[in-house]
Design a protein around this motif. Structure first.
Motif, PDB file in Angstrom:
ATOM      1  N   LYS A   1     -38.700 106.482 -21.843  1.00 23.75           N
ATOM      2  CA  LYS A   1     -38.775 107.028 -20.485  1.00 23.75           C
ATOM      3  C   LYS A   1     -37.388 107.058 -19.853  1.00 23.75           C
ATOM      4  O   LYS A   1     -36.467 106.388 -20.313  1.00 23.75           O
ATOM      5  CB  LYS A   1     -39.696 106.161 -19.605  1.00 23.75           C
ATOM      6  CG  LYS A   1     -41.133 106.052 -20.081  1.00 23.75           C
ATOM      7  CD  LYS A   1     -41.927 105.127 -19.161  1.00 23.75           C
ATOM      8  CE  LYS A   1     -43.358 104.958 -19.640  1.00 23.75           C
ATOM      9  NZ  LYS A   1     -44.133 104.041 -18.750  1.00 23.75           N
TER      10      LYS A   1
ATOM     11  N   ASP B   1     -44.236 109.242 -13.773  1.00 20.94           N
ATOM     12  CA  ASP B   1     -44.946 107.986 -13.989  1.00 20.94           C
ATOM     13  C   ASP B   1     -44.781 107.096 -12.764  1.00 20.94           C
ATOM     14  O   ASP B   1     -43.718 106.521 -12.543  1.00 20.94           O
ATOM     15  CB  ASP B   1     -44.387 107.299 -15.240  1.00 20.94           C
ATOM     16  CG  ASP B   1     -45.026 105.948 -15.508  1.00 20.94           C
ATOM     17  OD1 ASP B   1     -46.036 105.631 -14.853  1.00 20.94           O
ATOM     18  OD2 ASP B   1     -44.506 105.216 -16.369  1.00 20.94           O
TER      19      ASP B   1
ATOM     20  N   VAL C   1     -40.610 111.952 -19.596  1.00 19.32           N
ATOM     21  CA  VAL C   1     -41.309 111.044 -18.690  1.00 19.32           C
ATOM     22  C   VAL C   1     -40.294 110.397 -17.755  1.00 19.32           C
ATOM     23  O   VAL C   1     -39.337 109.755 -18.207  1.00 19.32           O
ATOM     24  CB  VAL C   1     -42.083 109.967 -19.464  1.00 19.32           C
ATOM     25  CG1 VAL C   1     -42.705 108.956 -18.490  1.00 19.32           C
ATOM     26  CG2 VAL C   1     -43.167 110.606 -20.318  1.00 19.32           C
TER      27      VAL C   1
ATOM     28  N   VAL D   1     -49.327 106.663 -20.023  1.00 16.23           N
ATOM     29  CA  VAL D   1     -48.074 107.427 -20.039  1.00 16.23           C
ATOM     30  C   VAL D   1     -47.346 107.272 -21.363  1.00 16.23           C
ATOM     31  O   VAL D   1     -46.657 108.203 -21.814  1.00 16.23           O
ATOM     32  CB  VAL D   1     -47.194 106.995 -18.857  1.00 16.23           C
ATOM     33  CG1 VAL D   1     -45.848 107.693 -18.907  1.00 16.23           C
ATOM     34  CG2 VAL D   1     -47.892 107.295 -17.532  1.00 16.23           C
TER      35      VAL D   1
ATOM     36  N   LYS E   1     -39.962 107.651 -14.942  1.00  9.17           N
ATOM     37  CA  LYS E   1     -40.600 106.486 -14.332  1.00  9.17           C
ATOM     38  C   LYS E   1     -40.016 106.291 -12.933  1.00  9.17           C
ATOM     39  O   LYS E   1     -38.818 106.060 -12.782  1.00  9.17           O
ATOM     40  CB  LYS E   1     -40.375 105.246 -15.193  1.00  9.17           C
ATOM     41  CG  LYS E   1     -41.001 103.973 -14.647  1.00  9.17           C
ATOM     42  CD  LYS E   1     -40.883 102.844 -15.666  1.00  9.17           C
ATOM     43  CE  LYS E   1     -41.361 101.529 -15.072  1.00  9.17           C
ATOM     44  NZ  LYS E   1     -42.744 101.604 -14.559  1.00  9.17           N
TER      45      LYS E   1
END
Length: 393
Positions: A65, A17, A38, A28, A40
């Protein structure tokens, strides 16, 4: 090896991301909530530009995340990112085209590096065309995409919608496109470049208002609380407030006249068909307003629902979340935050019979998971410390 927090339908995917603000994070979030790992990617030294990471808005957007800080202006930072690209399924970004080219995050470069990678790009106006390099903003897209011209009371002048609809729908369209590309990759073994933009999303969301122009040649105007093409449909006053009523078709119109004890209106030649009711909208609504003002919202709602006529209250936000149906749908979920304690965030509006989204972690602090992610890439403790010393991480 990928570290996951949740067994879910997307738990086999890793998503990088590189988005910010709203449209990208909205995209996302769909992957984070349904089990994807995920990561980031954020600038070190809190240079991301976010005024308050603990704000309700930021917390709602970035849950589930892991956060890795990287200086993408440095060669070492870009090298680490490319090593993550090698091991990832999706990268989502909302840089302007010139910025991503400068960072080596353009489609040609990423596809050459990892042909299986799906790249999701969200921009203000698209990746090509005369406006491609322009910065995008939701309200600008609302205006350019026609929404503000059909929102508000007749003659009021342009009115923005109360939510960032262009941002949100661009994110959702991009998420849908990424999912399609991942499905197609199972057949072809090759990733795709998925593109959406605020302007594309906003124009697409015009829906029937666009069709009125494209097919009928009609330029829609502001209709306020009236439905542009159907009557009676809109906001009607009651003795204790107002409510929405939606009457469609002649049979429902006859039932409505029975509920309000005015069967004579069903036989009135001015209102005999949907087209005639539209032509005589103001005249009909003036009559109906005088009638609905004599009933309470609850009384009229009960009577209309019993007859199968769609209707409902006009809630403020607090009333929305006090509604028992909203509660039954599970649209609010709780998550534990190390600073804020238990906080409520919006859940997913999608129900799957075989999986449930889980809020497994609150929005992380910047770089909260840097050490773990770098170690997953094979970096030693000393190497991680050296990167921190050089402010690469």
């Amino acid at each position: 090896m990928m570290t996951t927090h949740l067994i879910g339908p997307l738990d086999r995917f890793r998503v990088l991301d590189l988005t910010r603000i709203r449209s990208g994070p909205t995209c996302v979030k769909q992957f984070a909530d349904w089990g994807a790992d995920v990561i980031k990617i954020e600038p070190p030294d809190d240079a991301s530009g976010y005024a308050d990471r603990d704000s309700s808005d930021f917390q709602n957007l970035h849950r589930n995340k892991r956060s890795l800080t990287l200086d993408l202006k440095s060669a070492d930072g870009r090298d680490i990112l490319m090593r993550l690209v090698d091991k990832s399924d999706v990268l989502v970004e909302n840089f302007r085209p010139d910025v991503k080219k400068r960072l080596g995050l353009d489609w040609d470069s990423l596809h050459a590096r990892n042909p299986k990678l799906v790249l999701g790009s969200i921009s203000g106006f698209g990746q090509t065309g005369p406006y491609a390099e322009r910065p995008g903003f939701d309200q600008v897209a609302q205006g350019m995409g026609g929404l503000m011209s059909v929102t508000g009371l007749p003659g009021q002048g342009p009115v923005r919608v109360g939510i960032p609809v262009a941002d949100l729908t661009a994110g959702m369209f991009c998420a849908t496109g990424i999912l399609m590309a991942l499905l197609d990759r199972e057949r072809t073994g090759v990733g795709q470049w998925v593109q959406s933009s605020l302007l594309q999303a906003q124009v697409a969301m015009l829906d029937f208002q666009a069709a009125r122009w494209l097919i009928d040649g009609v330029v829609p105007e502001q209709a306020g609380n009236n439905h542009p093409t159907a009557v009676p449909m809109g906001v009607y006053p009651t003795s204790d407030g107002s409510m929405n009523i939606a009457v469609t078709g002649n049979r429902m119109w006859q039932d409505f006249c029975t509920v309000i004890d005015r069967t004579d209106l069903a036989d009135d030649a001015r209102f005999a068909t949907a087209r005639l009711r539209l032509q005589h909208r103001d005249e009909l609504n003036a009559l109906l307003f005088d009638i609905t003002r004599t009933r309470t919202s609850a009384d009229l709602t009960d009577a209309l629902i019993a007859t199968g006529i769609p209707c409902g209250p006009i809630n403020k936000i607090d009333a929305v979340f006090a509604d028992p149906q909203v509660a039954a749908l599970g649209l609010v979920v709780e998550i534990e935050h190390p600073k804020r304690g238990t906080q409520r965030v919006l859940g997913q509006p999608i129900v799957l019979s075989g999986a449930t989204p889980v809020m497994h972690s609150a929005t992380p602090d910047a770089g909260q998971h840097s050490d773990a992610i770098l170690q997953e890439l094979g970096l030693s403790t000393d190497e991680v410390a050296a990167l921190k010393e050089r402010k690469v991480v």
